[in-house]
Design a protein around this motif. Structure first.
Motif, mmCIF file in Angstrom:
data_model
loop_
_atom_site.group_PDB
_atom_site.id
_atom_site.type_symbol
_atom_site.label_atom_id
_atom_site.label_comp_id
_atom_site.label_asym_id
_atom_site.label_seq_id
_atom_site.Cartn_x
_atom_site.Cartn_y
_atom_site.Cartn_z
ATOM 1 N N SER A 171 22.370 68.653 10.067
ATOM 2 C CA SER A 171 21.710 69.200 11.243
ATOM 3 C C SER A 171 22.826 69.379 12.271
ATOM 4 O O SER A 171 23.417 68.408 12.742
ATOM 5 C CB SER A 171 20.642 68.229 11.750
ATOM 6 O OG SER A 171 20.070 68.751 12.919
ATOM 7 N N GLN A 185 25.201 67.188 15.144
ATOM 8 C CA GLN A 185 24.992 65.732 15.090
ATOM 9 C C GLN A 185 26.188 64.967 14.523
ATOM 10 O O GLN A 185 26.507 63.879 14.987
ATOM 11 C CB GLN A 185 23.721 65.407 14.305
ATOM 12 C CG GLN A 185 22.482 65.971 14.998
ATOM 13 C CD GLN A 185 21.174 65.429 14.447
ATOM 14 O OE1 GLN A 185 21.137 64.371 13.839
ATOM 15 N NE2 GLN A 185 20.105 66.170 14.647
ATOM 16 N N SER A 244 28.838 63.944 17.155
ATOM 17 C CA SER A 244 28.518 62.737 17.930
ATOM 18 C C SER A 244 28.730 61.485 17.100
ATOM 19 O O SER A 244 29.228 60.471 17.597
ATOM 20 C CB SER A 244 27.056 62.769 18.394
ATOM 21 O OG SER A 244 26.856 63.763 19.361
ATOM 22 N N VAL A 245 28.331 61.538 15.827
ATOM 23 C CA VAL A 245 28.503 60.378 14.947
ATOM 24 C C VAL A 245 29.998 60.049 14.823
ATOM 25 O O VAL A 245 30.401 58.886 14.912
ATOM 26 C CB VAL A 245 27.869 60.632 13.557
ATOM 27 C CG1 VAL A 245 28.185 59.480 12.608
ATOM 28 C CG2 VAL A 245 26.357 60.810 13.686
ATOM 29 N N VAL A 264 32.312 60.680 16.995
ATOM 30 C CA VAL A 264 32.745 60.091 18.276
ATOM 31 C C VAL A 264 32.380 58.608 18.297
ATOM 32 O O VAL A 264 33.193 57.758 18.693
ATOM 33 C CB VAL A 264 32.112 60.848 19.475
ATOM 34 C CG1 VAL A 264 32.366 60.115 20.793
ATOM 35 C CG2 VAL A 264 32.663 62.272 19.556
ATOM 36 N N GLY A 265 31.171 58.289 17.828
ATOM 37 C CA GLY A 265 30.744 56.887 17.766
ATOM 38 C C GLY A 265 31.611 56.080 16.813
ATOM 39 O O GLY A 265 31.968 54.927 17.101
ATOM 40 N N ILE A 266 31.968 56.664 15.676
ATOM 41 C CA ILE A 266 32.825 55.971 14.704
ATOM 42 C C ILE A 266 34.209 55.717 15.328
ATOM 43 O O ILE A 266 34.759 54.617 15.223
ATOM 44 C CB ILE A 266 32.959 56.789 13.398
ATOM 45 C CG1 ILE A 266 31.611 56.797 12.651
ATOM 46 C CG2 ILE A 266 34.060 56.218 12.506
ATOM 47 C CD1 ILE A 266 31.581 57.699 11.430
ATOM 48 N N LEU A 307 34.949 55.410 18.420
ATOM 49 C CA LEU A 307 34.804 54.359 19.437
ATOM 50 C C LEU A 307 34.696 52.986 18.770
ATOM 51 O O LEU A 307 35.327 52.014 19.202
ATOM 52 C CB LEU A 307 33.558 54.646 20.285
ATOM 53 C CG LEU A 307 33.265 53.726 21.468
ATOM 54 C CD1 LEU A 307 34.428 53.674 22.437
ATOM 55 C CD2 LEU A 307 31.998 54.187 22.194
ATOM 56 N N GLY A 308 33.917 52.916 17.688
ATOM 57 C CA GLY A 308 33.761 51.658 16.951
ATOM 58 C C GLY A 308 35.078 51.179 16.368
ATOM 59 O O GLY A 308 35.405 49.987 16.420
ATOM 60 N N GLN A 349 24.724 69.820 21.852
ATOM 61 C CA GLN A 349 25.173 68.460 21.558
ATOM 62 C C GLN A 349 26.681 68.390 21.325
ATOM 63 O O GLN A 349 27.314 67.372 21.614
ATOM 64 C CB GLN A 349 24.426 67.906 20.331
ATOM 65 C CG GLN A 349 24.712 66.428 20.085
ATOM 66 C CD GLN A 349 23.950 65.864 18.898
ATOM 67 O OE1 GLN A 349 23.104 66.535 18.309
ATOM 68 N NE2 GLN A 349 24.245 64.628 18.539
ATOM 69 N N GLU A 388 28.193 67.777 24.617
ATOM 70 C CA GLU A 388 27.938 66.396 25.063
ATOM 71 C C GLU A 388 28.945 65.458 24.397
ATOM 72 O O GLU A 388 29.512 64.568 25.033
ATOM 73 C CB GLU A 388 26.520 65.937 24.669
ATOM 74 C CG GLU A 388 25.386 66.637 25.398
ATOM 75 C CD GLU A 388 24.006 66.070 25.035
ATOM 76 O OE1 GLU A 388 23.019 66.607 25.547
ATOM 77 O OE2 GLU A 388 23.905 65.105 24.246
ATOM 78 N N ALA A 389 29.135 65.671 23.096
ATOM 79 C CA ALA A 389 30.051 64.811 22.342
ATOM 80 C C ALA A 389 31.495 65.020 22.792
ATOM 81 O O ALA A 389 32.273 64.066 22.915
ATOM 82 C CB ALA A 389 29.909 65.082 20.844
ATOM 83 N N ALA A 421 32.119 63.132 25.910
ATOM 84 C CA ALA A 421 32.199 61.681 25.692
ATOM 85 C C ALA A 421 33.534 61.284 25.054
ATOM 86 O O ALA A 421 34.130 60.270 25.436
ATOM 87 C CB ALA A 421 31.031 61.215 24.820
ATOM 88 N N TYR A 453 35.953 58.600 26.886
ATOM 89 C CA TYR A 453 36.345 57.317 26.290
ATOM 90 C C TYR A 453 37.763 57.343 25.703
ATOM 91 O O TYR A 453 38.147 56.440 24.977
ATOM 92 C CB TYR A 453 35.289 56.862 25.271
ATOM 93 C CG TYR A 453 34.022 56.418 25.981
ATOM 94 C CD1 TYR A 453 34.040 55.302 26.806
ATOM 95 C CD2 TYR A 453 32.846 57.150 25.889
ATOM 96 C CE1 TYR A 453 32.920 54.914 27.515
ATOM 97 C CE2 TYR A 453 31.703 56.759 26.591
ATOM 98 C CZ TYR A 453 31.751 55.645 27.402
ATOM 99 O OH TYR A 453 30.646 55.263 28.112
#
Lengths: 278, 317
Positions: free
Chosen positions: A124, A127, A130-131, A133-135, A137-138, A161, A164-165, A168, A172
């Motif tokens: 999709s 998405q 963003s995932v 970006v989260g990884i 950051l993690g 989106q 947005e990502a 971010a 960060y």
């Protein structure tokens, strides 16, 4: 952190041979499945091959090792390219490729985290970015020195989106994140600039605070050199590589043909394509 | 009554306090918010653990994607916003990026239902239970009071997988008197009172209103069984199936389409139970501005209105 030695011509030739084999398998698996997205898989092939065969620190025998580099295919519909590479490297049995998209098969129509080697469920559009970006950051919270790569489609950049990502990742200061845009200039309904102008993607990402590079996405030397340059800039900024590519690359009658965005070749076309890639 | 209504306390305050407590125990717990940390009370965690709190700005879709990515790296992730934006704006991100890969993300939303009040319809989320409970892998919890919220949040942090928790903006009367008494049992409804004339099933902030209605019914000699249904998915089927009363009344600050009442209706249909179901909730309309107290009366969700509606139902039997 994996440091890459200077590229020799033999390496390039080897990568080109591998990419041709991967393209052969992509077309074959989509042909057998009688559905899938050949155009965007073939345009993204060289980037994915370069990452998995030359750039990334990863181990098919230990797919969850903590300090591995992580790749997220945000343009999930190009998964035949990823699947073909993962199979070739031994993440799962190569026979699985010929059962793509069939009931009960391992290989889903879009990437699923349940498939060995696939790091995020995507498809999709917008998405996966963003995932990733989260990884990134993690990984930074875990003080890892690894790299996170994400591959976006150009049409995908029409999703809100994505921006947005992008905001971010800059905020960060995720300089462990390296993105690619597969700039093949086509989406299902036609040319990206006719459907919804993307304009100057370089300037757009630059305005969002990213370091941006532009390359020929079918030139292994440029792909590898540019990733090396991006890695050397530990300046707190995420990196985006706009890779100019050809949709359907490697199969003459699919190149630049929007009709093969989301359509499998018929039997006759499959035979012709496989002959070209042999 | 086994339980007595206590002073009003905020469930969202319980959320903030519990996050701070858990932050000390669990070094891999991280919290995300989308510019509403003061309201959702995640700001309490942000103050205690600034390195593990991420304000993503007004970008809920990206927040859910980042939550998924952080969970992939082994974090226990809490992501908060108002119920409207957490579940409505970012529904497909929750479905595809979080629930489909079954990631360890807890979506904890405040400001559910019409009791959001003065902000009006755009901020009054009365469809969140419906759109969350239809997603595979997703569990849906609506805590009863301040004390149970603490226990729910602790359960969320210590159990793998995606969860949606909804809480109201306003402070509500406590139903339990301590955390020990309120200890949450996932998937289990709680019988707060026995009664042989009808069964009332209420969830979240509607439980205190149901207790008020029950006391009024008692004055009329009507004995109601009262169930607090904190876990809406998976719902406690046995409690409904084993209830010996013919009339079941569901009460929720949510659209009667797709929420608690619908979930109970599904049980009645699935088991072919001979029971009547009266669904009390927001009757498929949008909210309006007003104080929470006035709105509860307007939508027939305060104790007094619930009492009268049940009387009417019993008389028309």
């Amino acid at each position: 952190m994996s440091n890459i030695s200077p590229i020799r011509n033999t390496d390039i030739e080897e990568l080109e041979r591998i990419a041709k084999r991967i393209r052969y398998n992509i077309v074959k698996m989509i042909g057998l499945a009688k559905s899938g997205h050949p155009g965007g898989s073939l345009s993204a092939t060289d980037i994915i091959v370069a990452l998995y065969y030359k750039i990334m620190n990863h181990d098919p025998k230990n797919p969850n090792k903590k300090d591995r580099d992580i790749f997220v295919l945000s343009k999930g519909h190009a998964c035949p390219a990823l699947y073909a590479v993962l199979a070739e490297l031994g993440y799962f049995d190569k026979e699985e490729l010929w059962r793509l998209r069939k009931v009960g098969a391992l290989l889903q129509g879009h990437p699923s985290i349940s498939i060995p080697g696939v790091e995020a469920s995507t498809g999709s559009l917008g998405q996966g970015f963003s995932v990733a970006v989260g990884i990134a950051l993690g990984c930074r919270l875990d003080k890892l020195n690894n790299w996170v790569y994400v591959l976006l489609g150009d049409g995908e950049c029409q999703e809100g989106q994505v921006w947005e990502a992008a905001m971010a990742a800059y905020h960060y200061k995720l300089d462990n994140l390296i993105g690619f845009v597969d700039r093949n200039r086509l989406q299902i309904d036609g040319c990206t600039e006719d459907v919804m102008s993307l304009g100057d993607l370089k300037e757009k990402f630059r305005a969002f605070g990213w370091d941006v590079f532009e390359i020929d996405g079918h030139n292994f030397k440029e792909i590898i050199d540019t990733v090396n340059r991006a890695k050397s800039l530990k300046n707190g900024k995420p990196k985006m590589i706009i890779a100019n590519t050809v949709k359907g690359k490697g199969v003459s009658f699919m190149e630049g043909n929007v009709g093969f965005h989301g359509k499998a070749p018929n039997e006759e076309q499959l035979e012709r394509a496989l002959k070209e890639l042999s | 009554m086994r339980y007595k209504l206590g002073e009003k306390k905020g469930m969202r305050v319980a959320y903030g306090e519990t996050l701070v407590k858990l932050g000390k125990e669990l070094p891999n717990l991280v919290v995300l918010d989308a510019d509403l940390s003061g309201s959702t009370k995640t700001a309490m965690f942000a103050k205690a653990f600034p390195d593990r709190f991420f304000n993503v700005g007004i970008a809920e879709q990206n927040m859910m994607g980042m939550a998924a990515g952080l969970a992939i790296t082994g974090k226990i992730v809490f992501a908060s916003s108002f119920a409207m934006f957490a579940t409505g704006r970012a529904w497909e991100q929750i479905r595809n990026s979080i629930a489909y890969p079954n990631l360890n993300v807890k979506i904890v939303a405040t400001h559910s239902g019409i009791t959001v009040g003065e902000d009006g319809a755009t901020h009054q989320m009365t469809e969140d239970i419906a759109i969350m409970r239809c997603i595979p892998n997703m569990r849906v919890i609506s805590p009863t009071d301040y004390y149970e919220t603490k226990s729910v949040i602790e359960w969320c942090a210590k159990n793998e997988g995606p969860v949606y928790v909804r809480m109201p903006r306003r402070d509500t009367e406590t139903v339990f008197s301590s955390e020990e008494e309120a200890k949450f049992q996932f998937g289990k409804g709680r019988i707060l009172e026995d009664g042989s004339d009808l069964t009332i099933v209420a969830t979240g902030e509607m439980v205190p209103e149901a207790i008020k209605a029950l006391e009024l019914l008692k004055e009329d000699g009507i004995e109601a069984q009262l169930i607090s249904m904190a876990t809406i998915k998976p719902i406690d089927e046995d409690l409904i199936v084993n209830s010996t009363n013919d009339l079941i009344v569901s009460i929720e600050d949510h659209n009667i389409v797709g929420g608690l009442g619908s979930a109970i209706g599904e049980i009645i249909a699935d088991h072919g139970l001979k029971k009547r179901l009266l669904r009390i909730g927001v009757r498929d309309v949008f909210g309006i501005s007003g104080s929470a107290t006035d709105l509860l009366r307007y939508y027939g969700l305060d104790g007094e209105s619930i009492y009268r509606r049940i009387l009417e139902e019993i008389k028309n039997k």
